[in-house]
Design an enzyme around this catalytic site. Structure first.
Site: not given
Length: 340
Positions: A60, A148
């Site tokens: 992010y 992830h």
């Protein structure tokens, strides 16, 4: 009304997650730049509202979201919040990975350093990833560590289990983290992980929503059986359930016409009952007993306030009955129970 700040206890780990958590991808400049001041104001608004579960990741903003989240949480009592981050992508100088670019070839994250995300699900890569995340966060530990999107780089479940999963188990045994999990938007991969490993939590992104319930058949029952808590992300399906109209996005690309039509049909039923589609969408996942928290992002205090309002909007039982009667939800779908 379902209260956003009430917690659900995950018995396997003892973690208490607020029913609504804050995802920090927008604070890393997803789709549009966000200033330091705007990001901090959003985090402050979440804290003042009583939200205590925060999720971030190296992806992010190429580390910016971790930096901003950690800087905000550093002066908060460590026992007062639950924090998760992720492993699988190391940030290095170099050309951007194709997964960092939208269909037009532009970076997804704007106004941030354009570092390459190097996929690494090895044992060592996982340990390095956590170490570097803690440095960016400025904290000594995180509570939850997710693997992830391991489906995004042509890996196999076996490779990830032998590398990243082995590291996560060791970190949990050493009490470096309290819980381990995996997060992605492919139900079949999550199901394989749930079968193969001893995970505490799974972050299911976009696959258990008002629009689609692919996780309901096998994954969620298995999670209940094994005591795996589910965090539901992507509840607006990348924006389609927030604005069901031509041009809407689904899985971060243009939504196909048939899904737009389905979202519009959901919206019509909600309108008949005088409630926003977004309220039904954000509350829906908590109807399932495996779901411990709903995770939504916000890039401003205004967006956060809207999420809170949608989460706590009273919804009549007849809404869910009509959605089932019109074939927009299955007969076996558990629905949220409103509270006094």
């Amino acid at each position: 009304m379902i209260k956003a700040t009430r917690t659900r206890l995950h018995g396997k780990t003892g973690l208490e997650l607020t029913r609504l958590g804050l995802g920090t991808a927008p604070l890393g400049g997803l789709f549009a730049p966000v200033s330091e001041g705007e990001a901090r104001a959003t985090l402050e608004a979440a804290w003042q509202a009583g939200l205590r579960y925060f999720d971030t990741a190296p992806q992010y903003g190429n580390g910016v979201a971790e930096q901003r989240t950690g800087a905000f949480l550093q002066d908060k009592p460590r026992t007062d919040f639950v924090l998760s981050t992720k492993v699988g992508r190391l940030l290095r100088p170099g050309p951007l990975h194709k997964s960092q670019l939208d269909p037009q070839g532009e970076p997804f994250f704007k106004g941030v350093p354009q570092l390459a995300q190097v996929y690494d699900y090895s044992y060592r890569g996982t340990m390095v990833s956590l170490e570097e995340s803690l440095q960016r966060l400025g904290l000594s530990r995180v509570d939850i560590l997710y693997i992830h999107d391991p489906d995004a780089d042509n890996r196999t479940v076996s490779e990830v289990m032998q590398g990243a999963y082995r590291a996560l188990v060791e970190l949990r045994q050493q009490e470096v983290v309290r819980a381990i999990g995996a997060g992605m938007n492919h139900t079949d991969w999550l199901l394989e992980f749930a079968r193969a490993g001893d995970f505490d939590l799974l972050l299911v992104a976009g696959r258990y929503t008002l629009l689609e319930q692919g996780a309901l058949c096998e994954l969620l029952p298995l999670c209940l059986q094994k005591g795996i808590g589910v965090v539901a992300g992507g509840v607006y399906n990348s924006g389609l359930l927030a604005r069901p109209a031509p041009g809407a996005t689904y899985n971060y690309t243009a939504a196909p016409p048939e899904l737009i039509m389905r979202a519009q049909a959901l919206q019509k039923v909600c309108q008949r009952h005088g409630v926003p589609l977004k309220a039904a969408a954000i509350q829906f996942p908590l109807g399932h007993p495996a779901v411990v928290s709903v995770l939504t992002g916000a890039r401003s205090g205004q967006e956060l306030e809207e999420n809170l309002q949608m989460f706590e909007t009273p919804l009549p039982a007849s809404l869910w009955e009509d959605l089932i009667a019109e074939g927009l939800l299955g007969q076996d779908v558990p629905i949220p129970v409103q509270e006094a």
